[in-house]
Enzyme design. Structure first.
Site, PDB file in Angstrom:
ATOM      1  N   SER A 126      30.384  45.988 -83.276  1.00 33.27           N
ATOM      2  CA  SER A 126      29.788  44.757 -82.758  1.00 33.27           C
ATOM      3  C   SER A 126      28.494  44.956 -81.979  1.00 33.27           C
ATOM      4  O   SER A 126      27.768  44.003 -81.768  1.00 33.27           O
ATOM      5  CB  SER A 126      30.806  44.030 -81.886  1.00 33.27           C
ATOM      6  OG  SER A 126      31.074  44.811 -80.740  1.00 33.27           O
TER       7      SER A 126
ATOM      8  N   HIS B  71      34.622  41.406 -87.378  1.00 33.06           N
ATOM      9  CA  HIS B  71      33.201  41.030 -87.474  1.00 33.06           C
ATOM     10  C   HIS B  71      32.684  41.125 -88.902  1.00 33.06           C
ATOM     11  O   HIS B  71      31.515  40.819 -89.153  1.00 33.06           O
ATOM     12  CB  HIS B  71      32.338  41.936 -86.583  1.00 33.06           C
ATOM     13  CG  HIS B  71      32.339  41.552 -85.144  1.00 33.06           C
ATOM     14  ND1 HIS B  71      31.663  40.454 -84.660  1.00 33.06           N
ATOM     15  CD2 HIS B  71      32.959  42.103 -84.079  1.00 33.06           C
ATOM     16  CE1 HIS B  71      31.847  40.366 -83.352  1.00 33.06           C
ATOM     17  NE2 HIS B  71      32.634  41.350 -82.969  1.00 33.06           N
TER      18      HIS B  71
ATOM     19  N   LYS C  74      36.672  34.175 -85.326  1.00 34.21           N
ATOM     20  CA  LYS C  74      35.233  34.418 -85.513  1.00 34.21           C
ATOM     21  C   LYS C  74      34.752  33.604 -86.729  1.00 34.21           C
ATOM     22  O   LYS C  74      34.700  32.391 -86.645  1.00 34.21           O
ATOM     23  CB  LYS C  74      34.972  35.921 -85.620  1.00 34.21           C
ATOM     24  CG  LYS C  74      35.217  36.605 -84.271  1.00 34.21           C
ATOM     25  CD  LYS C  74      34.796  38.065 -84.219  1.00 34.21           C
ATOM     26  CE  LYS C  74      34.866  38.586 -82.800  1.00 34.21           C
ATOM     27  NZ  LYS C  74      35.945  39.549 -82.565  1.00 34.21           N
TER      28      LYS C  74
HETATM   29  C1  PLP Z   1      37.006  39.983 -81.635  1.00 34.21           C
HETATM   30  C2  PLP Z   1      37.707  41.190 -82.073  1.00 34.21           C
HETATM   31  C3  PLP Z   1      39.085  41.325 -81.892  1.00 34.21           C
HETATM   32  C4  PLP Z   1      39.890  40.319 -81.148  1.00 34.21           C
HETATM   33  O1  PLP Z   1      40.159  39.191 -81.918  1.00 34.21           O
HETATM   34  P1  PLP Z   1      40.963  37.977 -81.228  1.00 34.21           P
HETATM   35  O2  PLP Z   1      41.563  37.259 -82.370  1.00 34.21           O
HETATM   36  O3  PLP Z   1      39.943  37.195 -80.466  1.00 34.21           O
HETATM   37  O4  PLP Z   1      41.971  38.598 -80.333  1.00 34.21           O
HETATM   38  C5  PLP Z   1      39.707  42.442 -82.409  1.00 34.21           C
HETATM   39  N1  PLP Z   1      39.011  43.416 -83.039  1.00 34.21           N
HETATM   40  C6  PLP Z   1      37.675  43.322 -83.204  1.00 34.21           C
HETATM   41  C7  PLP Z   1      36.952  44.411 -83.928  1.00 34.21           C
HETATM   42  C8  PLP Z   1      36.983  42.221 -82.721  1.00 34.21           C
HETATM   43  O5  PLP Z   1      35.667  42.153 -82.869  1.00 34.21           O
END
Ligand code: PLP
Length: 396
Positions: free
Chosen positions: A183, A211, A242
């Site tokens: 990220s 992501h 996301k």
């Molecule tokens: C955002 C993210 C998470 C967490 O996801 P949630 O559903 O908000 O708990 C887990 N792993 C990665 C790589 C992320 O970018």
């Protein structure tokens, strides 16, 4: 007791503020979308949401959620295995498997839970997890909750991974664990090479597509599409928070025996509530939309390409990206903060990151592109960056 503890916490909070690590929250008073309003009344363009496909305020998803709210009620009031499994949950799990080309899927309240409940349910002290050094906090915590031996390799460094895999031959089963897209840089894990090494050193692979799903690959099927490895990776995890609508929920998808064991043993699945039916219904709708047309994926790819090219032409130093994350490198922590707040004054909402979130001397502003952005939004963002960049001597 509390008086002493209160003083302790107050001191901790002060030292966070002194170190510039205290996180303030900006309050948004509109739906999440490209143009938002914050509580001060200021209108800004949002370039820091994970709303890659622009679905957070999608009319079709809202309609699907409302219908499910009327037909299936508000909440499940149970975990899945007692009385928290609805037809919509089963249908969404099937949609996830179809989308990723996998055998079966299991829903969680979040991807944090999916990762937290993964490794401990599958491995024990006789086994090994070989983890990328830049993996998400939830993978790190998931690994900590498991008794398997831990190995770590430098981010995307396949020589180092090979070295760790050799060491891990001492264990019974091995899982290589990696984010699909990292990220902070927007780089993709080199899954093709990871797959070769996994074959050579008898290991399985887990990729977190949070992501990358919806973003990477021509149809947004994630890193397995990009590397032509659909159906070949044992475990994928991901989020509904996301690209996929941005509400809440996570999942693990992959080999059917793995999913079956997770339903029996994974602690966040067994001991935490089911996602609301309306979220499942909107998720189903979302996968149907993404499978019937490639419009959003195409638009996201076009937008990202356009933005990165224009920013480079303006003279900015952009990290090579294969995702919708665009890191504008500034290298100086203070500059990243000054520039982000100047950009906000210009109506562009972006965040500057510096140590310890990124390595020392690697400060940057992270821009996240969305299919919800129109060309005029992108142009306004590029113009603001150019203006402020010149003002601060970042570009000529
Ligand atoms: C955002 C993210 C998470 C967490 O996801 P949630 O559903 O908000 O708990 C887990 N792993 C990665 C790589 C992320 O970018």
């Amino acid at each position: 007791m509390y008086t002493k503890f209160q003083q302790h916490l107050t001191d901790e909070l002060h030292s966070l503020k002194d170190a510039g690590l205290y996180k303030d929250e900006r309050v948004i008073v509109t739906p999440q979308k490209a143009d938002i309003r914050v509580s001060s009344g200021k209108e800004v363009l949002n370039f820091c949401a994970n709303n890659y496909l622009g679905l957070s305020d999608d009319k079709e998803l809202i309609k699907a959620a409302k219908e499910a709210l009327d037909e299936r009620g508000y909440g499940m009031s149970s975990v899945r295995f007692i009385c928290g499994t609805g037809d919509l949950h089963k249908k969404l799990e099937k949609k996830i498997s179809e989308f990723f080309g996998t055998e079966d899927s299991i829903l969680y309240g979040s991807c944090f839970d999916a990762n937290g409940g993964l490794f401990g349910a599958l491995l024990d002290e006789k086994d090994a997890i070989i983890s990328d050094a830049l993996n998400h906090a939830s993978i790190i915590d998931g690994v900590r909750l498991c008794k398997a031996q831990r190995y770590r390799y430098a981010n995307g460094d396949m020589e180092d991974l090979e070295k760790q895999l050799k060491l891990a031959q001492a264990q019974r089963y091995r899982i290589i664990a990696s984010d699909g897209v990292f990220s902070m840089d927007g780089n993709v894990a080199p899954l093709d090479k990871m797959y070769e090494l996994a074959q050579k050193y008898d290991a399985m692979i887990m990729v977190d597509e949070s992501h990358s799903a919806g973003v990477v690959g021509e149809t947004g099927r994630g890193v397995t599409e990009l590397y032509n490895l659909r159906g070949k990776i044992e475990i994928l995890t991901g989020t509904l928070g996301k690209s996929f609508g941005g509400a809440i929920g996570g999942f693990t998808t992959g080999k059917k025996e793995i999913i079956e064991i997770l339903r029996q043993r994974s602690r966040p699945y067994l001991f935490s509530n089911s996602i609301p039916p309306m979220v499942a219904a909107a998720g189903i709708k979302m996968f149907e939309m993404m499978s019937s047309t490639n419009e959003l994926q195409d638009k996201l790819h076009r937008n990202t390409k356009y933005f990165v090219e224009k920013m480079k032409a303006a003279g900015f130093d952009i990290k090579p990206t294969q995702s919708a994350i665009c890191a504008v490198m500034l290298y100086d922590a203070k500059l990243s903060q000054v520039m982000a707040s100047r950009l906000l004054e210009e109506g562009i909402y972006v965040v500057g990151f510096y140590y310890p979130v990124v390595p020392k001397g690697q400060a940057r502003i992270r821009v996240q592109i969305s299919a919800g952005h129109e060309k005029e939004h992108l142009d306004k963002c590029i113009a603001a960056f150019t203006k402020v960049g010149k003002e601060l001597g970042v570009i000529k």
